[in-house]
Design a protein around this motif. Structure first.
Motif, PDB file in Angstrom:
ATOM      1  N   ARG A  99       0.819  -1.088   0.081  1.00 39.39           N
ATOM      2  CA  ARG A  99      -0.140   0.074   0.091  1.00 39.39           C
ATOM      3  C   ARG A  99       0.857   1.212  -0.009  1.00 39.39           C
ATOM      4  O   ARG A  99       0.635   2.195  -0.795  1.00 39.39           O
ATOM      5  CB  ARG A  99      -0.978  -0.110   1.120  1.00 39.39           C
ATOM      6  N   HIS A 100       1.978   1.289   0.927  1.00 43.49           N
ATOM      7  CA  HIS A 100       2.702   2.180   0.785  1.00 43.49           C
ATOM      8  C   HIS A 100       3.517   2.709  -0.614  1.00 43.49           C
ATOM      9  O   HIS A 100       3.613   3.776  -0.873  1.00 43.49           O
ATOM     10  CB  HIS A 100       3.839   2.158   1.980  1.00 43.49           C
ATOM     11  N   LYS A 101       3.744   1.547  -1.304  1.00 49.24           N
ATOM     12  CA  LYS A 101       4.485   1.889  -2.500  1.00 49.24           C
ATOM     13  C   LYS A 101       3.446   2.283  -3.494  1.00 49.24           C
ATOM     14  O   LYS A 101       3.800   3.311  -4.372  1.00 49.24           O
ATOM     15  CB  LYS A 101       4.927   0.509  -3.024  1.00 49.24           C
ATOM     16  N   SER A 102       2.373   1.905  -3.721  1.00 47.50           N
ATOM     17  CA  SER A 102       1.119   2.286  -4.377  1.00 47.50           C
ATOM     18  C   SER A 102       0.710   3.647  -4.226  1.00 47.50           C
ATOM     19  O   SER A 102       0.770   4.556  -5.063  1.00 47.50           O
ATOM     20  CB  SER A 102      -0.124   1.567  -4.264  1.00 47.50           C
ATOM     21  N   LEU A 103       0.586   3.987  -2.842  1.00 48.62           N
ATOM     22  CA  LEU A 103       0.217   5.361  -2.356  1.00 48.62           C
ATOM     23  C   LEU A 103       1.227   6.445  -2.997  1.00 48.62           C
ATOM     24  O   LEU A 103       1.166   7.470  -3.182  1.00 48.62           O
ATOM     25  CB  LEU A 103      -0.014   5.387  -0.920  1.00 48.62           C
ATOM     26  N   GLY A 104       2.736   5.894  -2.501  1.00 52.45           N
ATOM     27  CA  GLY A 104       3.684   6.606  -2.719  1.00 52.45           C
ATOM     28  C   GLY A 104       3.887   7.109  -4.473  1.00 52.45           C
ATOM     29  O   GLY A 104       4.372   8.418  -4.612  1.00 52.45           O
ATOM     30  N   ALA A 152      13.290   7.433  -5.379  1.00 44.98           N
ATOM     31  CA  ALA A 152      14.423   6.327  -4.969  1.00 44.98           C
ATOM     32  C   ALA A 152      13.410   5.293  -4.249  1.00 44.98           C
ATOM     33  O   ALA A 152      14.175   4.150  -4.118  1.00 44.98           O
ATOM     34  CB  ALA A 152      14.870   7.092  -3.578  1.00 44.98           C
ATOM     35  N   GLY A 153      12.306   5.439  -3.775  1.00 39.74           N
ATOM     36  CA  GLY A 153      11.666   4.299  -3.316  1.00 39.74           C
ATOM     37  C   GLY A 153      11.230   3.384  -4.268  1.00 39.74           C
ATOM     38  O   GLY A 153      11.303   1.989  -4.240  1.00 39.74           O
ATOM     39  N   TRP A 154      11.051   3.961  -5.593  1.00 35.87           N
ATOM     40  CA  TRP A 154      10.706   3.085  -6.535  1.00 35.87           C
ATOM     41  C   TRP A 154      11.791   2.271  -7.247  1.00 35.87           C
ATOM     42  O   TRP A 154      11.733   1.152  -7.689  1.00 35.87           O
ATOM     43  CB  TRP A 154      10.069   4.049  -7.828  1.00 35.87           C
ATOM     44  N   LEU A 155      12.887   3.253  -7.189  1.00 32.86           N
ATOM     45  CA  LEU A 155      14.331   2.528  -7.538  1.00 32.86           C
ATOM     46  C   LEU A 155      14.693   1.328  -6.645  1.00 32.86           C
ATOM     47  O   LEU A 155      15.066   0.436  -6.873  1.00 32.86           O
ATOM     48  CB  LEU A 155      15.434   3.242  -7.476  1.00 32.86           C
ATOM     49  N   TYR A 156      14.169   1.558  -5.351  1.00 34.22           N
ATOM     50  CA  TYR A 156      14.575   0.479  -4.216  1.00 34.22           C
ATOM     51  C   TYR A 156      13.561  -0.656  -4.713  1.00 34.22           C
ATOM     52  O   TYR A 156      14.230  -1.781  -4.500  1.00 34.22           O
ATOM     53  CB  TYR A 156      14.357   1.027  -3.138  1.00 34.22           C
ATOM     54  N   ALA A 157      12.458  -0.565  -4.854  1.00 33.74           N
ATOM     55  CA  ALA A 157      11.557  -1.839  -5.116  1.00 33.74           C
ATOM     56  C   ALA A 157      11.977  -2.287  -6.158  1.00 33.74           C
ATOM     57  O   ALA A 157      11.905  -3.565  -6.267  1.00 33.74           O
ATOM     58  CB  ALA A 157      10.054  -1.122  -5.059  1.00 33.74           C
ATOM     59  N   GLY A 209      13.660  -6.215  -6.666  1.00 36.98           N
ATOM     60  CA  GLY A 209      12.854  -7.388  -7.190  1.00 36.98           C
ATOM     61  C   GLY A 209      11.427  -7.427  -6.838  1.00 36.98           C
ATOM     62  O   GLY A 209      10.652  -8.302  -6.910  1.00 36.98           O
ATOM     63  N   LEU A 210      11.124  -6.476  -5.839  1.00 35.56           N
ATOM     64  CA  LEU A 210       9.779  -6.451  -5.387  1.00 35.56           C
ATOM     65  C   LEU A 210       9.053  -5.274  -5.989  1.00 35.56           C
ATOM     66  O   LEU A 210       8.633  -4.375  -5.676  1.00 35.56           O
ATOM     67  CB  LEU A 210       9.580  -6.329  -3.946  1.00 35.56           C
ATOM     68  N   SER A 211       8.528  -5.932  -7.379  1.00 38.50           N
ATOM     69  CA  SER A 211       7.950  -4.708  -8.345  1.00 38.50           C
ATOM     70  C   SER A 211       6.661  -4.431  -7.614  1.00 38.50           C
ATOM     71  O   SER A 211       6.163  -4.925  -6.713  1.00 38.50           O
ATOM     72  CB  SER A 211       7.752  -5.286  -9.616  1.00 38.50           C
ATOM     73  N   VAL A 212       5.876  -3.450  -8.182  1.00 38.06           N
ATOM     74  CA  VAL A 212       4.680  -2.838  -7.775  1.00 38.06           C
ATOM     75  C   VAL A 212       3.324  -3.325  -8.520  1.00 38.06           C
ATOM     76  O   VAL A 212       3.623  -2.937  -9.934  1.00 38.06           O
ATOM     77  CB  VAL A 212       4.551  -1.218  -7.364  1.00 38.06           C
ATOM     78  N   ASN A 213       2.475  -3.803  -8.120  1.00 39.72           N
ATOM     79  CA  ASN A 213       1.271  -3.998  -9.207  1.00 39.72           C
ATOM     80  C   ASN A 213       0.194  -2.806  -8.543  1.00 39.72           C
ATOM     81  O   ASN A 213      -0.342  -3.072  -7.013  1.00 39.72           O
ATOM     82  CB  ASN A 213       0.589  -5.278  -8.806  1.00 39.72           C
ATOM     83  N   ALA A 221      20.682  -1.752  -1.758  1.00 33.46           N
ATOM     84  CA  ALA A 221      20.822  -1.304  -0.405  1.00 33.46           C
ATOM     85  C   ALA A 221      21.203   0.083  -0.499  1.00 33.46           C
ATOM     86  O   ALA A 221      20.643   0.902   0.276  1.00 33.46           O
ATOM     87  CB  ALA A 221      21.978  -2.187  -0.011  1.00 33.46           C
ATOM     88  N   LEU A 222      21.506   0.442  -1.700  1.00 33.64           N
ATOM     89  CA  LEU A 222      21.788   2.128  -1.865  1.00 33.64           C
ATOM     90  C   LEU A 222      20.839   2.751  -2.051  1.00 33.64           C
ATOM     91  O   LEU A 222      20.409   3.967  -1.490  1.00 33.64           O
ATOM     92  CB  LEU A 222      22.962   2.186  -3.227  1.00 33.64           C
ATOM     93  N   TYR A 223      19.749   2.372  -2.667  1.00 36.01           N
ATOM     94  CA  TYR A 223      18.378   3.142  -3.160  1.00 36.01           C
ATOM     95  C   TYR A 223      17.674   3.039  -1.657  1.00 36.01           C
ATOM     96  O   TYR A 223      16.888   4.143  -1.468  1.00 36.01           O
ATOM     97  CB  TYR A 223      17.746   2.329  -4.259  1.00 36.01           C
ATOM     98  N   LYS A 224      17.651   2.115  -1.044  1.00 37.47           N
ATOM     99  CA  LYS A 224      17.115   2.052   0.369  1.00 37.47           C
ATOM    100  C   LYS A 224      17.547   3.325   1.330  1.00 37.47           C
ATOM    101  O   LYS A 224      16.581   4.145   1.932  1.00 37.47           O
ATOM    102  CB  LYS A 224      17.337   0.752   1.221  1.00 37.47           C
TER     103      LYS A 224
END
Ligand code: HEM
Lengths: 185, 185
Positions: free
Chosen positions: A50-55, A106-111, A115-119, A138-141
């Motif tokens: 949810r955090h990724k979608s909302l972000g 950066a969150g999107w790059l991290y995801a 390998g944890l892509s967003v639907n 780790a860097l993007y995180k």
């Protein structure tokens, strides 16, 4: 009430985007901190998703907001503000925009790198920005955390300054962003 | 005359059946082979690999006749240390108790251009019949077997407790393999 900005006040669209993004960013700070604190499990997966979608929604809204700013110029800062104050305001606003893009990016790059892509809210697959790579992840995180921390810091300044205009200086600067106030006659 | 004819007949029969009896068994060359998996997390594909595996494949003139392969679940590599640790833990592969996943064929059918191995997969202490469709080709002077199959992870207890929630962590796991056999094609 008008859609477009005037030289006295922000229009409804700019105001609407401002407050929508404000609410979402605070929700994101809470959601991110909560989810990142959960142990690896379904709940963490759920809340981080949810955090990724909302972000990503925030990122899109911020881009829309900048686009609208190009179409409809914001009201100028009044002469009553000193040069230093105007410089501080303009700089803070630019940095806020930069971080409102950089933090979710950066969150999107991290995801992506993790390998944890967003639907997006289960509606469509969001493309990855980079290939999977544990090192980069780790860097993007760290970048995501860093940008978010800077953003939170700037927000404190931004909110403090707005309240100062409203309650100390009483110069109606904050009112320009409030939908329910009318510009002075 | 009868006697000589009989000798010729025996020789012909023996010659014809010779290749079928001389099984040509070869080991899987790990350096040129791969086993990967893919399942959905929150509606997006999530991928990983197994790094340690091996086995033996027997060939006849027409294709494979026997397959005995294994993999070490502790070699799982999903690109993120914390996820790998969870996958080795008791909710997933429980690698301490079940250090080996093994497949052995009982029979192999040819359904050109593919072959189907019928056999048993033993994973996390659970033995279940599994059909594995694959293709066999000769590339760069080697014999290569490759294929894709879908497993229901819950049938093998891979992802117990909260992880059995297939809405957030898909129940279907797509496994892709490519095994290059040692020795000439
Ligand atoms: C306005 C937008 C965003 C804000 C304000 C925000 C804020 C945060 C915060 C406060 C955290 C907790 C950091 C910590 O552990 O200290 C966090 C973590 C996280 N965020 Fe965001 N975020 C935003 C957008 C995004 C986007 C767009 C994505 C991905 C598409 C994302 C992915 C993540 C992930 C995966 C974590 C967990 C990090 C970890 O494992 O510790 N974020 N975010």
């Amino acid at each position: 009430m008008r859609w477009r900005n005037t030289d006295q006040s922000y229009g409804i669209l700019a105001q609407g985007l401002h407050w929508l993004i404000a609410v979402l960013v605070f929700a994101q700070l809470g959601l991110g901190l909560y989810a990142a604190g959960l142990p690896l499990g379904i709940a963490r997966l759920e809340w981080l998703t949810r955090h990724k979608s909302l972000g990503l929604a925030v990122l899109a809204l911020v881009l829309l907001r900048l686009l609208w700013r190009l179409v409809s110029a914001p009201p100028a800062l009044p002469e009553s503000m000193s040069k230093r104050e105007r410089f501080a305001a303009v700089t803070t606003h630019r940095l806020l925009y930069a971080l409102l893009i950089a933090a979710p990016l950066a969150g999107w790059l991290y995801a992506s790198a993790a390998g944890l892509s967003v639907n997006w809210f289960g509606l469509f697959q969001v493309p990855d920005l980079v290939a999977k790579n544990a090192h980069r992840a780790a860097l993007y995180k760290s970048l995501h955390h860093g940008f978010v921390a800077l953003l939170a810091l700037l927000l404190v300044g931004h909110i403090g300054a707005a309240l100062r205009h409203a309650f100390v200086l009483r110069d109606r600067i904050m009112h320009r962003m409030l939908p329910w106030t009318r510009p002075p006659a | 005359m009868m006697y000589r004819g009989g000798v010729v007949l025996v020789l012909v029969v023996a010659a014809a059946s010779l290749p079928a009896h001389a099984e040509d068994c070869r080991s899987v060359d790990p350096a040129r082979s791969s086993v990967s998996f893919e399942l959905e997390q929150a509606g997006s594909p999530f991928r990983g690999d197994f790094r340690r595996f091996g086995g033996e494949v027997c060939l006849s003139g027409t294709g494979a006749t026997r397959i005995e392969v294994w993999l070490d679940p502790a070699s799982v590599d999903a690109g993120l240390p914390e996820i790998d640790a969870a996958l080795k833990g008791s909710d997933f592969f429980a690698v301490e108790r079940y250090p080996r996943v093994a497949y052995s064929s009982r029979s192999i059918e040819s359904t050109a251009p593919m072959q189907i191995a019928r056999g048993m997969l033993k994973m996390k202490g659970e033995s279940r019949p599994l059909d594995v469709p694959f293709s066999l080709r000769r590339a760069d002077g080697h014999v290569v077997l490759s294929g894709t199959l879908i497993l229901d992870r819950l049938k093998y207890g891979i992802g117990t407790g909260e992880w059995s929630n297939t809405k957030w962590l898909g129940g279907e796991v797509k496994v892709k393999f490519s095994a290059t056999l040692s020795g000439p094609s």
